[in-house]
Design a protein around this motif. Structure first.
Motif, PDB file in Angstrom:
ATOM      1  N   SER A   1       0.714   3.564  -4.150  1.00 58.62           N
ATOM      2  CA  SER A   1       1.369   2.298  -4.469  1.00 58.62           C
ATOM      3  C   SER A   1       0.488   1.513  -5.433  1.00 58.62           C
ATOM      4  O   SER A   1      -0.686   1.856  -5.641  1.00 58.62           O
ATOM      5  N   GLY A   2       1.088   0.486  -6.023  1.00 57.46           N
ATOM      6  CA  GLY A   2       0.283  -0.422  -6.832  1.00 57.46           C
ATOM      7  C   GLY A   2       0.507  -0.367  -8.324  1.00 57.46           C
ATOM      8  O   GLY A   2      -0.095  -1.140  -9.066  1.00 57.46           O
ATOM      9  N   GLY A   3       1.339   0.533  -8.805  1.00 56.73           N
ATOM     10  CA  GLY A   3       1.570   0.595 -10.237  1.00 56.73           C
ATOM     11  C   GLY A   3       2.442  -0.560 -10.710  1.00 56.73           C
ATOM     12  O   GLY A   3       2.861  -1.409  -9.934  1.00 56.73           O
ATOM     13  N   GLY A   4       2.692  -0.577 -12.008  1.00 54.12           N
ATOM     14  CA  GLY A   4       3.543  -1.619 -12.551  1.00 54.12           C
ATOM     15  C   GLY A   4       3.279  -1.875 -14.012  1.00 54.12           C
ATOM     16  O   GLY A   4       2.618  -1.073 -14.687  1.00 54.12           O
ATOM     17  N   LEU A   5       3.776  -2.992 -14.483  1.00 57.84           N
ATOM     18  CA  LEU A   5       3.635  -3.400 -15.878  1.00 57.84           C
ATOM     19  C   LEU A   5       2.539  -4.461 -15.970  1.00 57.84           C
ATOM     20  O   LEU A   5       2.539  -5.430 -15.207  1.00 57.84           O
ATOM     21  N   VAL A   6       1.644  -4.274 -16.912  1.00 53.30           N
ATOM     22  CA  VAL A   6       0.557  -5.231 -17.090  1.00 53.30           C
ATOM     23  C   VAL A   6       0.271  -5.371 -18.576  1.00 53.30           C
ATOM     24  O   VAL A   6       0.486  -4.421 -19.346  1.00 53.30           O
ATOM     25  N   GLN A   7      -0.188  -6.527 -18.978  1.00 52.99           N
ATOM     26  CA  GLN A   7      -0.517  -6.753 -20.386  1.00 52.99           C
ATOM     27  C   GLN A   7      -1.875  -6.139 -20.715  1.00 52.99           C
ATOM     28  O   GLN A   7      -2.730  -5.998 -19.830  1.00 52.99           O
ATOM     29  N   PRO A   8      -2.084  -5.802 -21.968  1.00 52.81           N
ATOM     30  CA  PRO A   8      -3.410  -5.309 -22.371  1.00 52.81           C
ATOM     31  C   PRO A   8      -4.501  -6.284 -21.963  1.00 52.81           C
ATOM     32  O   PRO A   8      -4.346  -7.499 -22.108  1.00 52.81           O
ATOM     33  N   GLY A   9      -5.591  -5.726 -21.443  1.00 54.36           N
ATOM     34  CA  GLY A   9      -6.679  -6.555 -20.945  1.00 54.36           C
ATOM     35  C   GLY A   9      -6.550  -6.932 -19.486  1.00 54.36           C
ATOM     36  O   GLY A   9      -7.493  -7.462 -18.888  1.00 54.36           O
ATOM     37  N   GLY A  10      -5.397  -6.649 -18.913  1.00 56.68           N
ATOM     38  CA  GLY A  10      -5.159  -6.997 -17.523  1.00 56.68           C
ATOM     39  C   GLY A  10      -5.728  -5.983 -16.548  1.00 56.68           C
ATOM     40  O   GLY A  10      -6.400  -5.018 -16.942  1.00 56.68           O
ATOM     41  N   SER A  11      -5.436  -6.211 -15.265  1.00 55.90           N
ATOM     42  CA  SER A  11      -5.967  -5.366 -14.202  1.00 55.90           C
ATOM     43  C   SER A  11      -4.874  -4.952 -13.230  1.00 55.90           C
ATOM     44  O   SER A  11      -3.870  -5.655 -13.067  1.00 55.90           O
ATOM     45  N   LEU A  12      -5.086  -3.824 -12.607  1.00 58.37           N
ATOM     46  CA  LEU A  12      -4.223  -3.338 -11.538  1.00 58.37           C
ATOM     47  C   LEU A  12      -5.090  -2.609 -10.526  1.00 58.37           C
ATOM     48  O   LEU A  12      -6.153  -2.081 -10.870  1.00 58.37           O
ATOM     49  N   ARG A  13      -4.617  -2.568  -9.311  1.00 60.42           N
ATOM     50  CA  ARG A  13      -5.278  -1.771  -8.292  1.00 60.42           C
ATOM     51  C   ARG A  13      -4.261  -0.823  -7.667  1.00 60.42           C
ATOM     52  O   ARG A  13      -3.226  -1.255  -7.186  1.00 60.42           O
ATOM     53  N   LEU A  14      -4.577   0.454  -7.723  1.00 60.16           N
ATOM     54  CA  LEU A  14      -3.733   1.468  -7.118  1.00 60.16           C
ATOM     55  C   LEU A  14      -4.305   1.851  -5.755  1.00 60.16           C
ATOM     56  O   LEU A  14      -5.513   1.869  -5.565  1.00 60.16           O
ATOM     57  N   SER A  15      -3.411   2.165  -4.838  1.00 58.78           N
ATOM     58  CA  SER A  15      -3.822   2.561  -3.495  1.00 58.78           C
ATOM     59  C   SER A  15      -3.233   3.916  -3.144  1.00 58.78           C
ATOM     60  O   SER A  15      -2.134   4.259  -3.586  1.00 58.78           O
ATOM     61  N   CYS A  16      -3.969   4.655  -2.347  1.00 49.09           N
ATOM     62  CA  CYS A  16      -3.468   5.912  -1.800  1.00 49.09           C
ATOM     63  C   CYS A  16      -3.759   5.918  -0.309  1.00 49.09           C
ATOM     64  O   CYS A  16      -4.928   5.798   0.082  1.00 49.09           O
ATOM     65  N   VAL A  17      -2.733   6.046   0.480  1.00 41.53           N
ATOM     66  CA  VAL A  17      -2.880   6.085   1.928  1.00 41.53           C
ATOM     67  C   VAL A  17      -2.660   7.517   2.396  1.00 41.53           C
ATOM     68  O   VAL A  17      -1.643   8.130   2.054  1.00 41.53           O
ATOM     69  N   VAL A  18      -3.602   8.015   3.162  1.00 39.10           N
ATOM     70  CA  VAL A  18      -3.541   9.389   3.650  1.00 39.10           C
ATOM     71  C   VAL A  18      -3.175   9.372   5.126  1.00 39.10           C
ATOM     72  O   VAL A  18      -3.768   8.633   5.913  1.00 39.10           O
ATOM     73  N   SER A  19      -2.203  10.172   5.506  1.00 37.24           N
ATOM     74  CA  SER A  19      -1.801  10.227   6.906  1.00 37.24           C
ATOM     75  C   SER A  19      -1.626  11.673   7.334  1.00 37.24           C
ATOM     76  O   SER A  19      -1.386  12.568   6.519  1.00 37.24           O
ATOM     77  N   GLY A  20      -1.692  11.872   8.622  1.00 36.85           N
ATOM     78  CA  GLY A  20      -1.553  13.211   9.177  1.00 36.85           C
ATOM     79  C   GLY A  20      -2.402  13.318  10.418  1.00 36.85           C
ATOM     80  O   GLY A  20      -2.860  12.311  10.971  1.00 36.85           O
ATOM     81  N   SER A  21      -2.619  14.530  10.854  1.00 38.50           N
ATOM     82  CA  SER A  21      -3.442  14.722  12.050  1.00 38.50           C
ATOM     83  C   SER A  21      -4.353  15.922  11.860  1.00 38.50           C
ATOM     84  O   SER A  21      -4.060  16.836  11.092  1.00 38.50           O
ATOM     85  N   HIS A  22      -5.431  15.901  12.577  1.00 40.33           N
ATOM     86  CA  HIS A  22      -6.380  17.018  12.616  1.00 40.33           C
ATOM     87  C   HIS A  22      -6.885  17.404  11.231  1.00 40.33           C
ATOM     88  O   HIS A  22      -6.931  18.580  10.871  1.00 40.33           O
ATOM     89  N   PHE A  23      -7.234  16.400  10.445  1.00 45.90           N
ATOM     90  CA  PHE A  23      -7.756  16.710   9.133  1.00 45.90           C
ATOM     91  C   PHE A  23      -9.010  15.901   8.851  1.00 45.90           C
ATOM     92  O   PHE A  23      -9.249  14.868   9.463  1.00 45.90           O
ATOM     93  N   SER A  24      -9.781  16.404   7.928  1.00 47.26           N
ATOM     94  CA  SER A  24     -10.941  15.681   7.425  1.00 47.26           C
ATOM     95  C   SER A  24     -10.896  15.713   5.908  1.00 47.26           C
ATOM     96  O   SER A  24     -10.406  16.669   5.307  1.00 47.26           O
ATOM     97  N   ILE A  25     -11.377  14.670   5.298  1.00 46.74           N
ATOM     98  CA  ILE A  25     -11.312  14.530   3.849  1.00 46.74           C
ATOM     99  C   ILE A  25     -12.654  14.900   3.240  1.00 46.74           C
ATOM    100  O   ILE A  25     -13.702  14.444   3.697  1.00 46.74           O
ATOM    101  N   LYS A  26     -12.607  15.701   2.208  1.00 46.49           N
ATOM    102  CA  LYS A  26     -13.826  16.111   1.514  1.00 46.49           C
ATOM    103  C   LYS A  26     -13.951  15.477   0.137  1.00 46.49           C
ATOM    104  O   LYS A  26     -15.053  15.371  -0.404  1.00 46.49           O
ATOM    105  N   GLY A  27     -12.833  15.102  -0.431  1.00 44.16           N
ATOM    106  CA  GLY A  27     -12.889  14.517  -1.765  1.00 44.16           C
ATOM    107  C   GLY A  27     -11.563  13.914  -2.157  1.00 44.16           C
ATOM    108  O   GLY A  27     -10.531  14.177  -1.534  1.00 44.16           O
ATOM    109  N   ILE A  28     -11.594  13.093  -3.173  1.00 46.13           N
ATOM    110  CA  ILE A  28     -10.376  12.450  -3.679  1.00 46.13           C
ATOM    111  C   ILE A  28     -10.441  12.400  -5.195  1.00 46.13           C
ATOM    112  O   ILE A  28     -11.502  12.583  -5.797  1.00 46.13           O
ATOM    113  N   GLY A  29      -9.300  12.105  -5.779  1.00 45.68           N
ATOM    114  CA  GLY A  29      -9.285  11.960  -7.223  1.00 45.68           C
ATOM    115  C   GLY A  29      -7.944  11.457  -7.712  1.00 45.68           C
ATOM    116  O   GLY A  29      -6.988  11.327  -6.946  1.00 45.68           O
TER     117      GLY A  29
END
Length: 123
Positions: A7-35
């Motif tokens: 989530s977090g995308g959208g339209l922004v003017q040059p020079g502006g800022s945005l923050r994107l988020s990624c939510v991970v869900s599930g069970s019995h897992f471990s995270i080793k890396g993101i990108g």
């Protein structure tokens, strides 16, 4: 099954800022890396940033100094802050998570992708 929701995308003017988020869900897992990768119109998909639990964070030269990532382990959520946005940052951004899922007597490595989120930088 591990799911990634962006989530977090959208339209922004040059020079502006945005923050994107990624939510991970599930069970019995471990995270080793993101990108995050991005796909701009009529361009090949490229890696924007990647990191592992024990390694350095690698940023594409085009975003160094402008993009940063962070994580909230308690919420299994990852963030990418994008500052000083340029028109050439316009793209669909895809986050991914690398990890290991355990099941029964075994385990398996995985890479799960988010659905993608559009970022448009335009005046």
């Amino acid at each position: 099954q591990v799911q990634v929701v962006e989530s977090g995308g959208g339209l922004v003017q040059p020079g502006g800022s945005l923050r994107l988020s990624c939510v991970v869900s599930g069970s019995h897992f471990s995270i080793k890396g993101i990108g995050w990768d991005r796909q701009a119109p009529e361009k090949t998909r490229e890696s924007v940033v990647s990191t592992t639990n024990s390694g350095p964070t690698n940023y594409a030269n085009s975003v160094k100094g402008r993009f940063t990532i962070s994580r909230d382990n308690a919420k299994n959520t990852f963030y990418r802050q994008m500052n000083s946005l340029k028109s050439e940052d316009t793209a669909v951004y895809y986050c991914y998570v690398d990890g290991t899922v355990s099941f029964g007597v075994g385990s398996s490595d995985f890479r799960s992708w988010g659905q993608g989120t559009q970022v448009t930088v335009s005046s």
